[in-house]
Design an enzyme around this catalytic site. Structure first.
Site, PDB file in Angstrom:
ATOM      1  N   LYS A   1      37.316 109.629   0.434  1.00  0.00           N
ATOM      2  CA  LYS A   1      38.338 110.244   1.312  1.00  0.00           C
ATOM      3  C   LYS A   1      38.758 109.349   2.469  1.00  0.00           C
ATOM      4  O   LYS A   1      39.908 109.345   2.873  1.00  0.00           O
ATOM      5  CB  LYS A   1      37.894 111.610   1.835  1.00  0.00           C
ATOM      6  CG  LYS A   1      36.555 111.633   2.532  1.00  0.00           C
ATOM      7  CD  LYS A   1      35.554 112.302   1.646  1.00  0.00           C
ATOM      8  CE  LYS A   1      34.147 112.160   2.124  1.00  0.00           C
ATOM      9  NZ  LYS A   1      33.185 112.476   1.087  1.00  0.00           N
TER      10      LYS A   1
ATOM     11  N   LYS B   1      39.765 114.427   5.004  1.00  0.00           N
ATOM     12  CA  LYS B   1      40.247 115.354   3.966  1.00  0.00           C
ATOM     13  C   LYS B   1      41.515 116.074   4.441  1.00  0.00           C
ATOM     14  O   LYS B   1      42.439 116.292   3.662  1.00  0.00           O
ATOM     15  CB  LYS B   1      39.147 116.367   3.626  1.00  0.00           C
ATOM     16  CG  LYS B   1      37.932 115.715   2.964  1.00  0.00           C
ATOM     17  CD  LYS B   1      36.759 116.674   2.868  1.00  0.00           C
ATOM     18  CE  LYS B   1      35.576 116.004   2.196  1.00  0.00           C
ATOM     19  NZ  LYS B   1      34.348 116.812   2.278  1.00  0.00           N
TER      20      LYS B   1
ATOM     21  N   VAL C   1      38.453 115.576  -1.934  1.00  0.00           N
ATOM     22  CA  VAL C   1      38.716 116.701  -1.026  1.00  0.00           C
ATOM     23  C   VAL C   1      38.081 117.976  -1.558  1.00  0.00           C
ATOM     24  O   VAL C   1      38.475 118.493  -2.605  1.00  0.00           O
ATOM     25  CB  VAL C   1      40.239 116.915  -0.823  1.00  0.00           C
ATOM     26  CG1 VAL C   1      40.491 118.048   0.166  1.00  0.00           C
ATOM     27  CG2 VAL C   1      40.907 115.633  -0.333  1.00  0.00           C
TER      28      VAL C   1
END
Length: 393
Positions: free
Chosen positions: A96, A196, A123
């Site tokens: 991420k 995220k 995510v």
């Protein structure tokens, strides 16, 4: 008919092993040809000839058409991803930080070379939120996307509120179970959910935003006085990232601990689970729940990306192409609880209004409204030792 994928995998940690376990149980027209690992001496569960420390063994192999990138180092992951996409290989990643930091450049590279980068596993573990934002909500006016995006901090908060454990004991337990790293700052400091959130905002609102510009305060300054306050008011504390559209097509983004009522849908997301709450104009409110940490949940999201590549799937980033562009804003006022030690600190922070003040021998707090930009400007003051700030929902 699906095409055959010949895979080169970078990293063979918890997620890599989880993914391999899942793949070998299914007949998916996939073959993992090579693993690139950092430590050549480590004992592996698979034949030694599958492993190498040389990235070129994957990147220069014309037979390998798909690269799966599962390493911790964001900058190394970026170099691998860039080279693979440029040389005509599709990439699946769960990194991420790398994606949030370099998304705009990576999208341009894909467009230039006709390749595809997928990252559902980056995510919220097993929850298919990126694919849903891409496909289901592609024409939907989204009011907000929020939730619990980090299993480690959520596990710690669950232990504190459900089992009366103190913060240090709960953190140690999360580390022992592999939910939190030895240095837990990424999780408990709110950095992981911030990366995220930046990715989610891109798919929800069509904006590229450098994660450094997004406010994140974590639960690492949480004290007994804050837990006591939450219990007295019948609240739980959760670490919640928020992407929200406000007037004039502006979007606010931040990650803060929040006091939420026990009847709130996110109050019941416990332990290593993640929950994503989408509020949309027509679909109204929808909620996704799933495991956010661990090898098999994240491995399942990575596998879903790999199998989609057999049919040449790619993200279309439709929201980025719309004429009605939204802009990122930090001009947003909301209600907070702020516990502080030093009276000078409070005098140096501009609250829009203060509705409650509390003084006792061992702590002081105020309840009031504050502008997001003020928290960003005074972040170091607000977040120094002995202080804790949380939004009140």
């Amino acid at each position: 008919m699906s095409k055959k994928l010949t895979i080169g995998m970078f990293g063979f940690g918890v997620v890599g092993q989880g993914l391999y376990d899942i793949i070998k149980t299914k007949n998916l027209n996939l073959e993992i040809k090579k693993f690139v690992i950092k430590n050549a001496d480590k004992k592996r569960t698979l034949p030694a000839e599958l492993f190498t420390t040389d990235p070129n063994a994957i990147l220069d192999d014309p037979e390998i058409n798909t690269v799966v990138e599962l390493i911790d180092d964001a900058e190394a992951a970026f170099e691998i991803t860039k080279r693979a996409l440029t040389s005509g290989k599709n990439v699946v990643s769960a990194n991420k930080k790398m994606i949030a930091t370099h998304l705009e450049e990576l999208i341009n590279i894909q467009n230039q070379h006709g390749t595809s980068l997928l990252y559902e596993g980056a995510v919220c573990g097993s929850i298919p939120i990126i694919r849903n934002l891409e496909e289901y909500y592609d024409n939907e006016l989204l009011h907000s996307v929020s939730g619990i995006f980090n299993g480690s901090s959520n596990y710690i908060l669950s232990k504190i509120f459900n089992e009366n454990q103190n913060y240090d004991v709960a953190l140690k337990k999360a580390q022992d179970l592999g939910f939190a790293e030895t240095d837990p700052t990424l999780d408990v400091g709110g950095f992981d959910p911030k990366f995220k959130l930046a990715i989610v905002a891109s798919h929800a609102y069509g904006i590229y935003i450098n994660p450094d510009e997004i406010l994140n305060l974590g639960i690492d300054k949480l004290g007994n006085a804050d837990i006591r306050y939450a219990r007295e008011k019948n609240f739980k504390i959760k670490l919640i990232p928020l992407a929200k559209e406000i007037e004039n097509h502006r979007v606010v983004l931040y990650v803060l601990p929040k006091f939420i009522g026990k009847d709130h849908i996110l109050a019941n997301v416990e332990n290593e689970y993640n929950g994503v709450l989408v509020k949309a104009a027509f679909a109204d409110e929808q909620f996704f729940l799933g495991k956010g940490a661990g090898g098999h949940p994240t491995g399942s999201a990575v596998l879903s990306d790999i199998t989609a590549l057999r049919y040449d799937y790619k993200y279309e980033y439709k929201k980025h192409l719309e004429s009605q562009q939204v802009t990122y804003s930090t001009d947003y006022t909301f209600k907070v609880y702020f516990r502080y030690e030093d009276e000078d600190v409070l005098e140096n922070i501009q609250f829009s209004s203060i509705s409650e003040r509390f003084y006792s021998d061992d702590h002081k707090y105020v309840i009031g409204t504050i502008n997001l930009q003020e928290i960003i400007d005074k972040r170091d003051l607000i977040h120094q030792d002995g202080n804790f700030l949380a939004e009140i929902l």
